[in-house]
Design a protein around this motif. Sequence first.
Motif, PDB file in Angstrom:
ATOM      1  N   TRP A  99     -15.120   4.938 -55.809  1.00 56.06           N
ATOM      2  CA  TRP A  99     -16.489   4.425 -55.831  1.00 56.06           C
ATOM      3  C   TRP A  99     -16.940   4.208 -57.269  1.00 56.06           C
ATOM      4  O   TRP A  99     -16.757   5.065 -58.126  1.00 56.06           O
ATOM      5  N   ARG A 100     -17.527   3.052 -57.472  1.00 57.68           N
ATOM      6  CA  ARG A 100     -18.078   2.744 -58.796  1.00 57.68           C
ATOM      7  C   ARG A 100     -19.330   1.907 -58.591  1.00 57.68           C
ATOM      8  O   ARG A 100     -19.283   0.874 -57.905  1.00 57.68           O
ATOM      9  N   GLY A 101     -20.435   2.353 -59.141  1.00 55.25           N
ATOM     10  CA  GLY A 101     -21.690   1.604 -59.022  1.00 55.25           C
ATOM     11  C   GLY A 101     -22.123   1.416 -57.578  1.00 55.25           C
ATOM     12  O   GLY A 101     -22.705   0.380 -57.243  1.00 55.25           O
ATOM     13  N   GLY A 102     -21.827   2.404 -56.728  1.00 62.01           N
ATOM     14  CA  GLY A 102     -22.243   2.313 -55.328  1.00 62.01           C
ATOM     15  C   GLY A 102     -21.375   1.414 -54.465  1.00 62.01           C
ATOM     16  O   GLY A 102     -21.690   1.188 -53.300  1.00 62.01           O
ATOM     17  N   ARG A 103     -20.306   0.890 -55.028  1.00 62.60           N
ATOM     18  CA  ARG A 103     -19.416   0.017 -54.248  1.00 62.60           C
ATOM     19  C   ARG A 103     -17.996   0.552 -54.307  1.00 62.60           C
ATOM     20  O   ARG A 103     -17.543   1.038 -55.348  1.00 62.60           O
ATOM     21  N   GLU A 104     -17.317   0.409 -53.159  1.00 60.74           N
ATOM     22  CA  GLU A 104     -15.933   0.872 -53.139  1.00 60.74           C
ATOM     23  C   GLU A 104     -15.046  -0.124 -53.897  1.00 60.74           C
ATOM     24  O   GLU A 104     -15.198  -1.339 -53.748  1.00 60.74           O
ATOM     25  N   GLN A 105     -14.160   0.416 -54.676  1.00 57.76           N
ATOM     26  CA  GLN A 105     -13.259  -0.409 -55.490  1.00 57.76           C
ATOM     27  C   GLN A 105     -11.813  -0.124 -55.071  1.00 57.76           C
ATOM     28  O   GLN A 105     -11.518   0.898 -54.473  1.00 57.76           O
ATOM     29  N   HIS A 106     -10.928  -1.045 -55.401  1.00 61.43           N
ATOM     30  CA  HIS A 106      -9.496  -0.786 -55.174  1.00 61.43           C
ATOM     31  C   HIS A 106      -8.688  -1.445 -56.288  1.00 61.43           C
ATOM     32  O   HIS A 106      -9.245  -2.152 -57.138  1.00 61.43           O
TER      33      HIS A 106
END
Lengths: 90, 277
Positions: free
Chosen positions: B190-197
């Motif tokens: 999670w980064r900035g409230g959004r899931e990242q991959h």
Amino acid sequence: MDAPGESRLAAGRARALTAKAVLGAGAIGAFAVFALLARSSHASGSTHGGSVELKTPASFLSSLQQGSDDFEGGQIGPASGPPQASTGTS
Amino acid sequence: MGCDVVVAGAGPAGLDAIAGLFAERDAVFSRFRRDSELNRVNAAPGEIVAVSETFARALHAALQAAVRTDGLVDPTLGRAIVAAGYSRDFDDLAPDRSPAGSAAGGRWREVLLSGRILRRPRGLELDLNGVVKSLTVDDALGVFPGAGFVAAGGDLAVRGGAVVALPGGGAADVLRGGLATSGTATRRWWRGGREQHHLIDPATGRPASSPWTHVTVSGRDCLTADVAAKAAFLLGDDGPAWLDARGLPGRFVGDHGVVLENRCWSAALSSVESSCT
């Protein structure tokens, strides 16, 4: 009236002055030309105020193309028994 | 490399050699070891750097992957993956409220490799981990003779056949070559409230949007399978046809566990003799 020796001395000085001016102007001109050439040919130089994109020679890119065989599939088939391994997520 | 390595068919000496091989590659290519060659190359101030033979070989494979996928698999996304927040060992990643950034990709055409001499623009950061693991799996299989397989975090190279469990259920017999799965089921944060991959779209410099959670591809070797699986994932709905056009069997798992096989995969697993091309 100047003596002949002094006249020759003045003329020599004038020629020396002219030669110095010509050499100086030539040096400045040559410096400017070389500076412009160096600036335009150096990889980190700037011609448009921004960064210059390095261009890789087309021959290198085509060598990568030639060296990379086309994709080729492996050989798979229906499972013949219980799994021995797994493919998760890379 | 942050994954377990499973080996079948190797003796004790082979296992030791394979363990050493993975350790060596990790020391060269890790983004999280300050002294890795990758980090030293990325930190080098000049445009021209001499690299090791191991580094040059992997970079060459990565550039070939970029050519073969028209830049979908891009070795110049080092800054983008850090901007997305994957800046430390995955186990040490914690949710971060600051917004994720992006960084331009698509600069692989600016990289030149001549033997062990690398030239790249200042500031461009390489990340070769898109090919290093599968390349190492292929190399590890070459360490020992006879039937067996090497599997590492979704990447598999087989000699002599092995039955392999597939994402979303089911299994297939890998008779020859490699099998690789790319996707977003693991390595999410999670980064900035959004899931990242970790699968970055070079067009945006951000984690890619794709309808697939897993893409599994069968290739002549593990590297081929891995590169094709990443490209097919990034292509989204166009992935199955892209693989078919190249004669590569591919299997796709969607968001709700729906499995889609491309024509080549179905043909390979069909009991009826058929061709996918």
